[in-house]
Design a protein around this motif. Structure first.
Motif, PDB file in Angstrom:
ATOM      1  N   ALA A  81      18.596  14.627  -1.892  1.00 26.45           N
ATOM      2  CA  ALA A  81      17.724  15.364  -2.804  1.00 26.45           C
ATOM      3  C   ALA A  81      17.946  16.851  -2.595  1.00 26.45           C
ATOM      4  CB  ALA A  81      16.261  14.998  -2.533  1.00 26.45           C
ATOM      5  N   GLY A  82      18.432  17.519  -3.621  1.00 21.27           N
ATOM      6  CA  GLY A  82      18.636  18.952  -3.569  1.00 21.27           C
ATOM      7  C   GLY A  82      17.553  19.684  -4.327  1.00 21.27           C
ATOM      8  N   PRO A  83      17.752  20.968  -4.530  1.00 17.70           N
ATOM      9  CA  PRO A  83      16.719  21.748  -5.221  1.00 17.70           C
ATOM     10  C   PRO A  83      16.447  21.223  -6.617  1.00 17.70           C
ATOM     11  CG  PRO A  83      18.324  23.171  -4.130  1.00 17.70           C
ATOM     12  CD  PRO A  83      18.856  21.790  -4.049  1.00 17.70           C
ATOM     13  N   GLY A  84      17.454  20.709  -7.295  1.00 17.30           N
ATOM     14  CA  GLY A  84      17.249  20.251  -8.662  1.00 17.30           C
ATOM     15  C   GLY A  84      17.091  18.756  -8.783  1.00 17.30           C
ATOM     16  N   ALA A  85      17.039  18.029  -7.644  1.00 19.16           N
ATOM     17  CA  ALA A  85      16.966  16.571  -7.678  1.00 19.16           C
ATOM     18  C   ALA A  85      15.544  16.124  -7.390  1.00 19.16           C
ATOM     19  CB  ALA A  85      17.917  15.963  -6.644  1.00 19.16           C
ATOM     20  N   THR A  86      15.207  14.921  -7.848  1.00 20.22           N
ATOM     21  CA  THR A  86      13.894  14.334  -7.609  1.00 20.22           C
ATOM     22  C   THR A  86      14.040  13.185  -6.636  1.00 20.22           C
ATOM     23  OG1 THR A  86      13.188  14.901  -9.840  1.00 20.22           O
ATOM     24  CG2 THR A  86      11.890  13.229  -8.670  1.00 20.22           C
ATOM     25  N   ALA A  87      13.374  13.249  -5.503  1.00 17.64           N
ATOM     26  CA  ALA A  87      13.476  12.209  -4.495  1.00 17.64           C
ATOM     27  C   ALA A  87      12.771  10.952  -4.978  1.00 17.64           C
ATOM     28  CB  ALA A  87      12.851  12.688  -3.177  1.00 17.64           C
ATOM     29  N   SER A  88      13.254   9.776  -4.505  1.00 20.78           N
ATOM     30  CA  SER A  88      12.628   8.519  -4.872  1.00 20.78           C
ATOM     31  C   SER A  88      11.213   8.471  -4.315  1.00 20.78           C
ATOM     32  CB  SER A  88      13.433   7.342  -4.311  1.00 20.78           C
ATOM     33  OG  SER A  88      14.750   7.363  -4.816  1.00 20.78           O
ATOM     34  N   PRO A  89      10.268   7.921  -5.086  1.00 19.26           N
ATOM     35  CA  PRO A  89       8.881   7.865  -4.595  1.00 19.26           C
ATOM     36  C   PRO A  89       8.756   6.946  -3.398  1.00 19.26           C
ATOM     37  CG  PRO A  89       9.142   6.580  -6.611  1.00 19.26           C
ATOM     38  CD  PRO A  89      10.409   7.348  -6.431  1.00 19.26           C
ATOM     39  N   THR A  90       7.925   7.318  -2.457  1.00 18.26           N
ATOM     40  CA  THR A  90       7.689   6.519  -1.266  1.00 18.26           C
ATOM     41  C   THR A  90       6.660   5.454  -1.578  1.00 18.26           C
ATOM     42  OG1 THR A  90       8.151   8.437   0.123  1.00 18.26           O
ATOM     43  CG2 THR A  90       6.980   6.593   1.151  1.00 18.26           C
ATOM     44  N   ALA A  91       6.953   4.204  -1.172  1.00 21.56           N
ATOM     45  CA  ALA A  91       6.036   3.110  -1.439  1.00 21.56           C
ATOM     46  C   ALA A  91       4.706   3.348  -0.726  1.00 21.56           C
ATOM     47  CB  ALA A  91       6.647   1.791  -0.986  1.00 21.56           C
ATOM     48  N   VAL A  92       3.611   3.133  -1.434  1.00 24.66           N
ATOM     49  CA  VAL A  92       2.288   3.316  -0.859  1.00 24.66           C
ATOM     50  C   VAL A  92       1.958   2.091   0.001  1.00 24.66           C
ATOM     51  CG1 VAL A  92      -0.152   3.643  -1.369  1.00 24.66           C
ATOM     52  CG2 VAL A  92       1.584   4.683  -2.844  1.00 24.66           C
ATOM     53  N   PRO A  93       1.549   2.282   1.257  1.00 26.60           N
ATOM     54  CA  PRO A  93       1.230   1.126   2.099  1.00 26.60           C
ATOM     55  C   PRO A  93       0.103   0.309   1.482  1.00 26.60           C
ATOM     56  CG  PRO A  93       1.402   3.147   3.400  1.00 26.60           C
ATOM     57  CD  PRO A  93       1.415   3.555   1.970  1.00 26.60           C
ATOM     58  N   GLY A  94       0.174  -1.003   1.632  1.00 24.86           N
ATOM     59  CA  GLY A  94      -0.860  -1.869   1.114  1.00 24.86           C
ATOM     60  C   GLY A  94      -2.072  -1.897   2.028  1.00 24.86           C
ATOM     61  N   PRO A  95      -3.066  -2.685   1.665  1.00 20.21           N
ATOM     62  CA  PRO A  95      -4.304  -2.708   2.449  1.00 20.21           C
ATOM     63  C   PRO A  95      -4.140  -3.293   3.840  1.00 20.21           C
ATOM     64  CG  PRO A  95      -4.337  -4.404   0.750  1.00 20.21           C
ATOM     65  CD  PRO A  95      -3.143  -3.552   0.477  1.00 20.21           C
ATOM     66  N   PHE A  96      -3.067  -4.090   4.065  1.00 21.51           N
ATOM     67  CA  PHE A  96      -2.914  -4.751   5.350  1.00 21.51           C
ATOM     68  C   PHE A  96      -2.005  -3.985   6.304  1.00 21.51           C
ATOM     69  CE2 PHE A  96      -3.346  -7.915   1.921  1.00 21.51           C
ATOM     70  CZ  PHE A  96      -4.632  -8.361   2.220  1.00 21.51           C
ATOM     71  N   GLY A 235      -7.449   4.316   0.924  1.00 21.11           N
ATOM     72  CA  GLY A 235      -7.915   3.773  -0.351  1.00 21.11           C
ATOM     73  C   GLY A 235      -8.249   2.300  -0.283  1.00 21.11           C
ATOM     74  N   TYR A 236      -8.106   1.707   0.914  1.00 17.88           N
ATOM     75  CA  TYR A 236      -8.377   0.284   1.090  1.00 17.88           C
ATOM     76  C   TYR A 236      -9.210   0.072   2.360  1.00 17.88           C
ATOM     77  CZ  TYR A 236      -4.352  -0.289  -2.056  1.00 17.88           C
ATOM     78  OH  TYR A 236      -3.483  -0.215  -3.108  1.00 17.88           O
ATOM     79  N   SER A 237      -9.867  -1.082   2.395  1.00 16.66           N
ATOM     80  CA  SER A 237     -10.477  -1.587   3.621  1.00 16.66           C
ATOM     81  C   SER A 237     -10.244  -3.090   3.657  1.00 16.66           C
ATOM     82  CB  SER A 237     -11.974  -1.273   3.670  1.00 16.66           C
ATOM     83  OG  SER A 237     -12.644  -1.862   2.572  1.00 16.66           O
ATOM     84  N   VAL A 238     -10.380  -3.688   4.826  1.00 13.53           N
ATOM     85  CA  VAL A 238     -10.132  -5.115   4.965  1.00 13.53           C
ATOM     86  C   VAL A 238     -11.377  -5.806   5.498  1.00 13.53           C
ATOM     87  CG1 VAL A 238      -7.645  -4.847   5.300  1.00 13.53           C
ATOM     88  CG2 VAL A 238      -9.173  -4.889   7.286  1.00 13.53           C
ATOM     89  N   VAL A 239     -11.504  -7.066   5.111  1.00 15.57           N
ATOM     90  CA  VAL A 239     -12.554  -7.947   5.615  1.00 15.57           C
ATOM     91  C   VAL A 239     -11.880  -9.192   6.164  1.00 15.57           C
ATOM     92  CG1 VAL A 239     -14.436  -9.490   4.938  1.00 15.57           C
ATOM     93  CG2 VAL A 239     -14.424  -7.121   4.139  1.00 15.57           C
ATOM     94  N   LEU A 240     -12.299  -9.605   7.335  1.00  9.90           N
ATOM     95  CA  LEU A 240     -11.731 -10.784   7.992  1.00  9.90           C
ATOM     96  C   LEU A 240     -12.796 -11.877   8.066  1.00  9.90           C
ATOM     97  CD1 LEU A 240      -9.669 -10.840  11.270  1.00  9.90           C
ATOM     98  CD2 LEU A 240     -11.779 -12.160  11.146  1.00  9.90           C
ATOM     99  N   LEU A 241     -12.396 -13.091   7.717  1.00 10.33           N
ATOM    100  CA  LEU A 241     -13.237 -14.273   7.892  1.00 10.33           C
ATOM    101  C   LEU A 241     -12.437 -15.323   8.651  1.00 10.33           C
ATOM    102  CD1 LEU A 241     -14.762 -14.589   4.302  1.00 10.33           C
ATOM    103  CD2 LEU A 241     -15.933 -13.748   6.345  1.00 10.33           C
ATOM    104  N   HIS A 242     -13.017 -15.830   9.718  1.00 15.11           N
ATOM    105  CA  HIS A 242     -12.384 -16.898  10.502  1.00 15.11           C
ATOM    106  C   HIS A 242     -13.307 -18.096  10.474  1.00 15.11           C
ATOM    107  CE1 HIS A 242     -10.847 -18.387  14.711  1.00 15.11           C
ATOM    108  NE2 HIS A 242     -10.535 -19.209  13.731  1.00 15.11           N
TER     109      HIS A 242
END
Length: 316
Positions: A81-96, A235-242
Motif C-alpha cells: 500500500a503506497g500513498p495512492g493505494a487503498t489497503a485491504s480492510p481488516t476483518a473485524v473480530p467476531g464476538p467469540f 461491540g459484542y458480549s457473550v453469554v455462556l450456558l452449561h
C-alpha cells in the motif's frame, strides 16, 4: 535462366496464356476463374509455403508450451500500500474472539451423536432413532433463532411425548426453562455468528421403578452465544450456558401411546455473563457482574469446560 512455364515471360513476370487473352476479349472471365487458374499455376509453391508455415507454427507452439511449464508464475504478490493505494480492510473480530469458544464448532456442527449400538432391550435402530430425537430437540431448544426469540413453547413441545408437554409448558416462564432451552429477552439481539457448542452425548438402557424399560440419553453441553452490545469496546458480549440433561425414552411396548416419546428426567445448569433479573423469568440477556457481589473465586475461562462441575460457588 529459362522456364518451361508458358505463362512466364523472360522478365519473370507471370501472365495469362494467349488463348485466355483471346477469350477474355470475348467472354471476360470473372474473378473466380482467374483466381483458380492463378492458384493452379502456383500449387507447388503454395503447398511448400504452407508446409513451412505449419512447421514454424508447431515449433513456436512447442516452445511456448515448454516456456509456460518451466516458468510457471507463482501467486501474484499483493502490492504494498503506497500513498495512492487503498489497503485491504481488516476483518473485524467476531464476538467469540479471545474466548475459549473461538475455535469451537458453530451451531449444529457441535452436536455430534455417538455411534448407535444395541442397548439392553433397545435395538440399534431404536437407539439411533432415540439419539436423533434428542439431537432434534437440542437444535430447537438451544439453536433455533425463531424459537429462541419467539413467545410460544409450541416448537419445543412438539419434540416431547404428549403426556410430557404440560410439564414443559409450566417451565416456560420460570428459570427452570433455562436449564434445557434458551428464551431470549425481548431486547436481546444475537450477533450474526452462530453460537459455539462443545460437549458430548452418552446413553444407556435403564429401567424405571415401575418396571418400564427406558433409554436414558445424557447430554452435557456448553453453549456460548454472541450478542450485539453497543456498550462494549468490541461491540459484542457473550453469554455462556452449561447444562447437563438426562432424557428418557420409554420402550414403546411398555407404555401407552400418549407416553411414547421424549421425557425430561433430570436437568441442571449454570450460566455466565447473564442478567440475573432476566434469568429468574426464564429469559436470557447479557449482563455485567454485580459490583457489590463477592469476586468470583475461579478463572471464568474454566467455565467453558464441559467437565466443569455444574454446581457453582456463587450464582444469581
Amino acid at each position: 535462366m529459362t522456364t518451361d512455364d508458358p505463362a512466364t515471360d523472360r522478365t519473370g513476370r507471370e501472365d495469362f496464356p494467349d488463348w485466355l487473352r483471346q477469350l477474355e476479349r470475348d467472354i471476360r472471365p470473372g474473378l473466380a476463374v482467374r483466381l483458380r487458374i492463378w492458384c493452379r499455376r502456383r500449387s507447388r509453391r503454395l503447398v511448400g509455403g504452407v508446409g513451412v508455415l505449419l512447421v514454424l507454427a508447431l515449433l513456436a507452439g512447442a516452445a511456448a508450451y515448454r516456456s509456460g511449464h518451466l516458468r510457471r508464475p507463482g501467486p501474484a504478490a499483493h502490492p504494498a500500500a503506497g500513498p495512492g493505494a487503498t489497503a485491504s480492510p481488516t476483518a473485524v473480530p467476531g464476538p467469540f474472539a479471545g474466548t475459549p469458544a473461538a475455535g469451537w464448532p458453530a451451531g449444529p456442527a457441535g452436536i455430534v451423536l455417538p455411534p448407535a449400538h444395541r442397548a439392553g432391550d433397545f435395538t440399534t435402530a431404536q437407539v439411533a432413532a432415540g439419539l436423533a430425537q434428542v439431537r432434534a430437540t437440542l437444535l430447537t431448544a438451544r439453536l433455533d433463532r425463531p424459537f429462541m426469540a419467539g413467545r410460544s413453547p409450541d416448537p419445543l413441545l412438539r419434540h416431547f411425548a404428549p403426556a410430557a408437554r404440560a410439564s414443559v409448558r409450566k417451565d416456560w416462564t420460570t428459570e427452570t426453562i433455562a436449564a434445557y432451552a434458551t428464551r431470549l429477552a425481548p431486547d436481546a439481539r444475537l450477533a450474526p455468528d452462530p453460537p459455539r457448542v462443545s460437549g458430548r452425548i452418552t446413553y444407556q438402557a435403564t429401567r424405571a421403578t415401575n418396571g418400564v424399560r427406558e433409554l436414558a440419553v445424557t447430554t452435557n453441553f456448553v453453549w456460548v452465544y454472541g450478542f450485539r452490545d453497543p456498550g462494549a469496546r468490541s461491540g459484542y458480549s457473550v453469554v455462556l450456558l452449561h447444562d447437563t440433561v438426562v432424557w428418557h425414552l420409554p420402550h414403546q411396548d411398555d407404555v401407552a401411546v400418549a407416553s411414547r416419546g421424549l421425557w425430561l428426567h433430570q436437568m441442571s445448569s449454570y450460566g455466565w455473563g447473564l442478567d440475573c433479573g432476566a434469568i429468574h423469568q426464564g429469559l436470557v440477556r447479557p449482563g455485567g457482574l454485580d459490583p457489590a457481589a463477592a469476586p468470583f473465586p475461579e478463572d471464568p475461562e474454566s467455565l467453558y469446560d464441559p467437565d466443569h462441575p455444574i454446581a457453582l460457588p456463587t450464582h444469581c
